[in-house]
Design a protein around this motif. Structure first.
Motif, mmCIF file in Angstrom:
data_model
loop_
_atom_site.group_PDB
_atom_site.id
_atom_site.type_symbol
_atom_site.label_atom_id
_atom_site.label_comp_id
_atom_site.label_asym_id
_atom_site.label_seq_id
_atom_site.Cartn_x
_atom_site.Cartn_y
_atom_site.Cartn_z
ATOM 1 N N ALA A 190 7.159 24.434 -4.212
ATOM 2 C CA ALA A 190 7.722 24.287 -2.870
ATOM 3 C C ALA A 190 7.338 25.470 -1.990
ATOM 4 N N PRO A 191 6.942 25.229 -0.747
ATOM 5 C CA PRO A 191 6.604 26.345 0.141
ATOM 6 C C PRO A 191 7.813 27.248 0.351
ATOM 7 N N PRO A 192 7.690 28.540 0.118
ATOM 8 C CA PRO A 192 8.833 29.427 0.396
ATOM 9 C C PRO A 192 9.225 29.431 1.866
ATOM 10 N N LEU A 193 8.271 29.114 2.727
ATOM 11 C CA LEU A 193 8.498 29.218 4.168
ATOM 12 C C LEU A 193 7.770 28.094 4.877
ATOM 13 N N LEU A 194 8.443 27.488 5.866
ATOM 14 C CA LEU A 194 7.837 26.473 6.718
ATOM 15 C C LEU A 194 8.058 26.854 8.174
ATOM 16 N N TRP A 195 7.066 26.562 8.999
ATOM 17 C CA TRP A 195 7.247 26.633 10.446
ATOM 18 C C TRP A 195 7.528 25.226 10.942
ATOM 19 N N ALA A 196 8.544 25.079 11.783
ATOM 20 C CA ALA A 196 8.954 23.764 12.265
ATOM 21 C C ALA A 196 9.049 23.764 13.783
ATOM 22 N N MET A 197 8.588 22.690 14.384
ATOM 23 C CA MET A 197 8.734 22.474 15.820
ATOM 24 C C MET A 197 9.300 21.075 16.036
ATOM 25 N N GLY A 198 10.381 20.967 16.797
ATOM 26 C CA GLY A 198 10.963 19.665 17.083
ATOM 27 C C GLY A 198 12.424 19.586 16.697
ATOM 28 N N ASP A 199 12.849 18.407 16.276
ATOM 29 C CA ASP A 199 14.246 18.103 15.960
ATOM 30 C C ASP A 199 14.493 18.279 14.467
ATOM 31 N N LEU A 200 15.175 19.355 14.094
ATOM 32 C CA LEU A 200 15.390 19.653 12.670
ATOM 33 C C LEU A 200 16.276 18.627 11.979
ATOM 34 N N SER A 201 17.036 17.837 12.736
ATOM 35 C CA SER A 201 17.915 16.851 12.104
ATOM 36 C C SER A 201 17.111 15.789 11.349
ATOM 37 N N ALA A 202 15.825 15.638 11.687
ATOM 38 C CA ALA A 202 14.993 14.662 10.974
ATOM 39 C C ALA A 202 14.905 14.989 9.487
ATOM 40 N N LEU A 203 15.024 16.271 9.137
ATOM 41 C CA LEU A 203 14.919 16.678 7.733
ATOM 42 C C LEU A 203 16.129 16.265 6.905
ATOM 43 N N SER A 204 17.217 15.898 7.542
ATOM 44 C CA SER A 204 18.433 15.510 6.821
ATOM 45 C C SER A 204 18.504 14.010 6.580
ATOM 46 N N ARG A 205 17.535 13.255 7.082
ATOM 47 C CA ARG A 205 17.515 11.813 6.904
ATOM 48 C C ARG A 205 16.563 11.419 5.778
ATOM 49 N N PRO A 206 16.754 10.250 5.156
ATOM 50 C CA PRO A 206 15.839 9.825 4.078
ATOM 51 C C PRO A 206 14.434 9.618 4.624
ATOM 52 N N MET A 207 13.433 9.998 3.839
ATOM 53 C CA MET A 207 12.045 9.990 4.299
ATOM 54 C C MET A 207 11.153 9.169 3.379
ATOM 55 N N ILE A 208 10.178 8.508 3.976
ATOM 56 C CA ILE A 208 9.154 7.763 3.249
ATOM 57 C C ILE A 208 7.804 8.131 3.852
ATOM 58 N N ALA A 209 6.829 8.397 2.997
ATOM 59 C CA ALA A 209 5.508 8.810 3.462
ATOM 60 C C ALA A 209 4.563 7.620 3.526
ATOM 61 N N LEU A 210 3.744 7.582 4.567
ATOM 62 C CA LEU A 210 2.666 6.610 4.702
ATOM 63 C C LEU A 210 1.354 7.377 4.766
ATOM 64 N N VAL A 211 0.418 7.049 3.886
ATOM 65 C CA VAL A 211 -0.879 7.718 3.858
ATOM 66 C C VAL A 211 -1.971 6.665 3.741
ATOM 67 N N GLY A 212 -3.181 7.050 4.108
ATOM 68 C CA GLY A 212 -4.290 6.115 3.994
ATOM 69 C C GLY A 212 -5.544 6.639 4.646
ATOM 70 N N ALA A 213 -6.484 5.726 4.843
ATOM 71 C CA ALA A 213 -7.836 6.085 5.258
ATOM 72 C C ALA A 213 -7.893 6.541 6.707
ATOM 73 N N ARG A 214 -8.789 7.494 6.969
ATOM 74 C CA ARG A 214 -9.061 7.882 8.351
ATOM 75 C C ARG A 214 -9.881 6.817 9.069
ATOM 76 N N ASN A 215 -10.835 6.214 8.363
ATOM 77 C CA ASN A 215 -11.660 5.148 8.948
ATOM 78 C C ASN A 215 -11.044 3.791 8.622
ATOM 79 N N ALA A 216 -9.784 3.631 8.987
ATOM 80 C CA ALA A 216 -9.032 2.444 8.591
ATOM 81 C C ALA A 216 -9.540 1.193 9.305
ATOM 82 N N SER A 217 -9.365 0.059 8.666
ATOM 83 C CA SER A 217 -9.703 -1.221 9.273
ATOM 84 C C SER A 217 -8.644 -1.609 10.291
ATOM 85 N N SER A 218 -8.960 -2.599 11.118
ATOM 86 C CA SER A 218 -7.986 -3.052 12.106
ATOM 87 C C SER A 218 -6.757 -3.641 11.429
#
Length: 408
Positions: free
Chosen positions: A107-135
């Protein structure tokens, strides 16, 4: 928190004064100090001040010459830049630090954050994929992100072109988190500058990198572990057989996260990685309801894993403690057939194939890293962590000017 997560039973106490924050930055920005070394130094020395004092002697004992910690002026300048851009420092142990990320081994000992910190207290799901994605891939990413956001989840991604951009855009009004490989104040790619600003209203930009840092290939695998570490599940929308998204999937599995995938046409190379993940056990995803159904009933503890980081000195804190399994390709057992191969084994197999291909293409004559990546036809984010492993093993030597060669 288990001992396998950090070298000490509990994470270090977060800094409470300006001097403490500067000292944390100095230690983290010192040469050859990453998350694992940071935690170990803090555990062995009891405080960040003592760790900084002990660092030069430890570096000399491990063979480093003319070693000195990061100057105080550099840390002070980074703090000043953060204040000027509105970034907030979040350290492990802070109330704002996401518990799911704190559970991971590196785990990173330190993070820099910009924006609404309350987002970190909500459940999170990651979406990842290709940069050259299809339509179709982009449409699917937008639909999934919108539906997940409406269901109360924060969508996490990396602000890259393609799938990342589609996911952030669709979830922007409800809250989305962009994890950057650059400094939190540097937008890459530049074309996403407006999106990066728009998402701050309900979401966040996060980075463990120094303010002002322009990303390089080696920074993206480190970024990806944060994306998967924040999330309860990682959704792979489009991914080629040799892609950074499959590396993220492997990291997610090591962290104990659920990995699910969107199927694609067998003739589309951009979907081959997703199809292999599904073949080997990943849940097939048609919509956000499938993602939510695949989530574990309770948040599971991450599997034992270790950060691919150069140690500052050789002896571990507890030599008798069980060590994570780091099986190398040459000592690995026979690979099971596809119909009996697990999802974790598939991700590991592709990493081993790339490991072998790198060794075959390098020789005693130095080769440019960029040329190696082009020869491999693999994304830089997939090649970088394997090069790091080979450097740590002493099998690859890095020369000035971005050149690589096999060791003699």
């Amino acid at each position: 928190m288990s001992e396998d997560t950090h070298p000490s039973t509990h994470p270090p106490l977060p800094p409470t004064t300006e001097d403490d924050r500067i000292s944390w930055l100095r230690l983290l920005r010192s040469r050859r100090v990453g998350p694992s070394t940071f935690y170990r130094l803090m555990a062995e020395n009891g405080s960040v001040t003592a760790a900084l004092e002990a660092l030069p002697d430890l570096a000399r004992a491990s063979g480093a010459k003319d070693y000195s910690p990061c100057p105080a002026g550099v840390a002070e300048a980074e703090l000043a830049t953060a204040r000027a851009t509105g970034a907030r420092m979040i350290t492990i142990g802070d109330d704002s630090y996401p518990p799911s990320l704190a559970e991971t081994a590196d785990a990173p000992p330190l993070l820099w954050a910009m924006g609404d910190l309350s987002a970190l207290s909500r459940p999170m799901i990651a979406l990842v994929g290709a940069r050259n994605a299809s339509s179709l891939g982009l449409r699917m990413a937008r639909a999934l992100a919108k539906e997940l956001a409406e269901a109360g989840y924060v969508v996490v991604s990396g602000l890259a072109r393609g799938i990342d951009t589609a996911a952030h855009t669709a979830a922007c009004d409800s809250g989305t988190i962009a994890v950057l490989a650059s400094g939190v104040d540097v937008i890459y790619p530049a074309e996403n500058a407006r999106l990066a600003d728009d998402l701050l209203a309900r979401g966040l930009r996060l980075s463990e990198q120094p303010m002002g840092l322009v990303p390089q290939a080696r920074h993206f695998p480190a970024r990806n572990r944060i994306i998967s570490g924040l999330a309860r599940a990682v959704v792979v929308v489009e991914a080629a057989a040799k892609s950074g998204s499959l590396i993220t999937a492997r990291t997610a599995l090591d962290q104990g996260r659920e990995v699910v995938a969107v199927p694609g046409h067998p003739f589309d190379a951009r979907a081959s990685g997703c199809n292999m993940l599904i073949r080997d056990g990943a849940t097939l995803i048609r919509n956000a309801a499938d993602v939510i159904e695949a989530l574990p009933a309770a948040h599971t503890e991450p599997a034992d894993t270790a950060a691919p980081e150069l140690p500052l000195s050789s002896p571990p804190l507890k030599p008798d403690a069980p060590q994570p399994n780091r099986t190398r390709p040459e000592t690995a057992q026979a690979v099971p057939p596809p119909d009996k191969r697990s999802l974790r084994e598939t991700a590991k197999l592709h990493s081993q194939i790339l490991h072998r291909d790198i060794l075959q293409r390098l020789g005693p004559t130095p080769l440019a890293e960029d040329q190696l990546i082009r020869d491999l036809s693999a994304p830089a984010a997939a090649v970088a962590p394997i090069l790091t492993d080979l450097e740590l093993d002493g099998r690859v030597i890095r020369h000035p000017g971005g050149l690589l060669s096999l060791s003699a």
